[in-house]
Design an enzyme around this catalytic site. Structure first.
Site, short mmCIF file in Angstrom:
data_model
loop_
_atom_site.label_atom_id
_atom_site.label_comp_id
_atom_site.label_asym_id
_atom_site.label_seq_id
_atom_site.Cartn_x
_atom_site.Cartn_y
_atom_site.Cartn_z
N ARG A 112 -8.22 0.32 4.76
CA ARG A 112 -7.28 1.27 4.15
C ARG A 112 -5.98 0.59 3.72
O ARG A 112 -5.30 1.07 2.81
CB ARG A 112 -6.94 2.40 5.12
CG ARG A 112 -8.09 3.36 5.40
CD ARG A 112 -7.61 4.51 6.27
NE ARG A 112 -6.44 5.13 5.66
CZ ARG A 112 -5.55 5.86 6.32
NH1 ARG A 112 -5.67 6.03 7.62
NH2 ARG A 112 -4.53 6.39 5.69
N ARG A 172 2.19 14.71 12.63
CA ARG A 172 2.99 14.36 11.46
C ARG A 172 3.18 15.63 10.62
O ARG A 172 2.56 15.80 9.58
CB ARG A 172 2.31 13.24 10.66
CG ARG A 172 2.29 11.92 11.40
CD ARG A 172 1.80 10.78 10.54
NE ARG A 172 0.36 10.79 10.42
CZ ARG A 172 -0.33 9.91 9.68
NH1 ARG A 172 0.32 8.98 9.01
NH2 ARG A 172 -1.64 9.95 9.64
N ASP A 209 4.81 0.71 11.98
CA ASP A 209 3.54 0.19 11.50
C ASP A 209 3.23 -1.22 11.99
O ASP A 209 2.11 -1.70 11.80
CB ASP A 209 3.51 0.20 9.96
CG ASP A 209 3.22 1.58 9.40
OD1 ASP A 209 2.86 2.47 10.16
OD2 ASP A 209 3.36 1.75 8.17
N LYS A 250 0.82 -1.21 0.00
CA LYS A 250 0.00 0.00 0.00
C LYS A 250 0.86 1.26 0.00
O LYS A 250 0.65 2.17 -0.81
CB LYS A 250 -0.92 0.02 1.23
CG LYS A 250 -1.77 1.28 1.28
CD LYS A 250 -2.16 1.76 2.64
CE LYS A 250 -1.11 1.99 3.63
NZ LYS A 250 -1.35 3.15 4.53
N ASN A 251 1.85 1.32 0.87
CA ASN A 251 2.67 2.53 0.99
C ASN A 251 3.48 2.79 -0.27
O ASN A 251 3.63 3.94 -0.69
CB ASN A 251 3.58 2.42 2.21
CG ASN A 251 2.82 2.53 3.52
OD1 ASN A 251 1.72 3.08 3.57
ND2 ASN A 251 3.37 1.99 4.58
N CYS A 298 -4.79 8.59 9.42
CA CYS A 298 -5.04 8.10 10.78
C CYS A 298 -4.50 9.08 11.82
O CYS A 298 -3.46 9.69 11.62
CB CYS A 298 -4.37 6.74 10.98
SG CYS A 298 -5.20 5.37 10.13
#
Length: 433
Positions: free
Chosen positions: A396, A121, A304, A22-23, A116
C-alpha cells in the site's frame, strides 16, 4: 498473493533516491476532481493505494493514463456515481473525495472509509467543516449522503490539527464563495504539498505551514503540471534499516527538514547522521542504546515511523519507551517482534522495550502498512531467515521495497504464497518423517 522472504545479518549500505510520497499523492488525487482541465503529475508512486484511488477517479468519469512515468488526469467530464463499499473500503482517503465531489457536482454518496486498523480515526472534523461550508450530510446505511447546491466560505476550527481534515477542507473551500479560514490547521509537509498543487491550478491560499490557513474562493480551477515530492516515511524507513543493521544509508531527493525528528532520535540513541541540501545520511559506529520516543503531529516524531523505530530499539542496549499519542491501536507489530526474540510489551498507549542482543528469523504477519515495514527491517537485522506474510499491507505504501533493499545489499525476495506454502509443507513432512 505473496510473501517476503528475508535472510538477515548483512549491514545495509549505499544510496537511494526516494520515490514520491504516497500520502501527498493520495491528497492530490482527491483534489484533482476540482480541476476543469488536464493535470499532469510527476513522481506519483506506483503503490496499491494509488492504484485504488485512480480506479475510483475513473469510475467518476476521469480519464487517466500513464505516459513515461507521469500520470495524466482529465476530470472535465465528471458524472455522479455511487460507488459500492468494495471500491471505497481499501483506503481511508477515498472519503476525501466527498468535498471535491460536492464542489464540482453538488452531491455525492460515499461509504464509510476503510484503511489500516490502527485505531479510531473519526471523520467528525471533516463533517463539521463541510457542514460549515454549506453541505448537508446524512449517514444512511453506512454511507455518507451529501448535497451542497452552493458552498459558502466559513470559519472552521479544528479541535485537533488533523492533516486529513485540513487537506480535505482546504481543497473543498477553494471553490466555495467568499473566504474560508481554518484554525488549528495541520502543518504536515503533505498539507504544504497539496496547497502548492491547488495554487498551481489557480487557488488562492495563504498561511500554509502555519496553524491558520485562509482560502479565498475562486470560480474555477484549471489543469496544471506538478511534481510529487519524495516520501518522508519511506525515507525514514530506509534510514532506520541502515541503523538497525549497523549499516550506512543515504536517502536522496528528500527535504532534510522532514527527517529532523527521526534523525535527532537516532542521534540520541547513539547513531550518527549528517545532511545536505536534499539528502540525509545515517550510520552507526557501535551499539545503540535505549531512548524514549513520543509521537506528535508534525514537526513532532511521526506516528507513521513509530513501529519501525520500535523495531530498531528492540536491539538497543537498555530500556526504551515508545509512546503513541495519535492512534491507540498501532501495536500490531509488538507480538510479531516478540516472535523474533524481542522483549517488548504494550502498556496503555506505550510500548515498553528491553533491548536484546539479537533477533532471530521467524514467520511473522503484517497487521498494517507500517507494522509490515517494521517486520521487514527487523528481518534484515535478524539471524537466519524471516518470512513476512500479508504483504499486501506493505504494498500500500512502499514502491519496489525489495528492489531498494537489494540495492543496499540486503537479501530479500518476493515469493508467491502458494509456492511458499508448498515449501513449508514439504519441510514439515521431511521433519515428521
Amino acid at each position: 498473493m505473496s510473501v517476503l522472504h528475508i535472510t538477515g545479518g548483512a549491514p545495509l549500505r549505499g544510496e537511494l533516491t526516494i520515490p514520491g510520497s504516497k500520502n501527498a499523492a493520495l491528497a492530490i488525487l482527491s483534489s484533482v476532481l476540482l480541476a476543469q482541465g488536464q493535470v499532469v503529475l510527476h513522481g506519483v508512486p506506483k503503490v496499491s493505494d494509488v492504484e485504488t484511488k485512480i480506479h475510483l477517479l475513473e469510475n467518476f468519469g476521469a480519464k487517466v493514463s500513464w505516459h513515461e512515468g507521469s500520470l495524466f488526469i482529465d476530470c472535465r467530464d465528471l458524472h455522479y456515481w455511487e460507488p459500492d463499499e468494495a471500491h471505497v473500503r481499501p483506503i481511508r482517503t477515498s472519503f476525501y473525495l466527498l468535498g471535491p465531489l460536492l464542489a464540482r457536482l453538488g452531491k455525492a454518496r460515499l461509504p464509510m472509509p476503510g484503511g489500516c486498523k490502527i485505531g479510531a480515526r473519526p471523520v467528525d472534523f471533516h463533517l463539521k467543516g463541510l457542514a460549515s461550508l454549506g453541505a448537508k450530510i446524512e449517514l444512511v446505511g453506512g454511507c455518507y449522503v451529501a448535497e451542497a447546491p452552493t458552498m459558502e466560505g466559513s470559519e472552521i476550527y479544528l479541535d485537533f490539527p488533523s492533516a486529513g481534515a485540513t487537506q480535505h477542507l482546504m481543497a473543498t473551500a477553494c471553490l466555495a464563495k467568499g473566504v474560508t479560514t481554518i484554525h488549528f490547521a495541520a502543518t504536515e509537509p503533505e498539507v504544504i504539498t497539496l496547497a502548492g498543487f491547488l495554487q498551481a491550478m489557480g487557488a488562492r491560499i495563504e498561511g500554509v505551514g502555519t496553524a491558520t490557513i485562509t482560502i479565498y474562493g475562486v470560480d474555477r480551477l484549471d489543469g496544471c503540471e506538478y511534481s510529487v515530492p519524495a516520501d518522508r516515511i519511506q525515507a525514514g524507513t530506509y534510514l532506520l534499516a541502515g541503523a538497525i543493521t549497523g549499516g550506512d544509508i543515504t536517502a536522496r531527493n528528500i527535504l532534510p527538514e522532514t527527517q529532523t525528528a527521526l534523525v535527532n532520535k537516532i542521534r540520541e540513541a547513539g547513531g550518527m547522521a549528517e545532511e545536505g541540501s536534499d539528502w540525509v545520511r545515517v550510520w552507526t559506529e557501535g551499539p545503540m542504546h535505549g531512548i524514549r520516543v513520543k509521537t506528535m503531529p508534525y514537526p513532532g516524531f511521526p506516528t507513521d515511523i513509530q513501529q519501525p523505530m520500535a523495531a530498531m530499539l528492540a536491539l538497543a542496549n537498555g530500556p526504551s519507551v515508545v509512546e503513541e499519542t495519535i492512534y491507540e491501536s498501532r501495536t500490531g507489530h509488538i507480538q510479531e517482534l516478540v516472535r523474533m526474540g524481542a522483549k517488548m510489551r504494550p502498556e496503555g498507549r506505550a510500548t515498553v522495550i528491553d533491548g536484546v542482543e539479537s533477533l532471530r528469523g521467524a514467520v511473522v504477519e503484517a497487521s498494517d502498512l507500517r507494522a509490515g515495514a517494521a517486520l521487514v527491517i527487523a528481518g534484515l537485522a535478524a539471524k537466519g531467515e524471516t518470512t513476512v506474510t500479508n504483504v499486501h499491507f506493505i504494498d500500500r505504501g512502499y514502491e519496489d521495497l525489495e528492489g531498494h533493499i537489494r540495492k543496499l545489499g540486503g537479501t530479500i525476495e518476493r515469493i508467491p504464497i502458494a509456492e511458499w506454502e508448498g515449501k513449508a509443507n514439504s519441510s514439515r513432512e521431511q521433519i515428521e518423517s
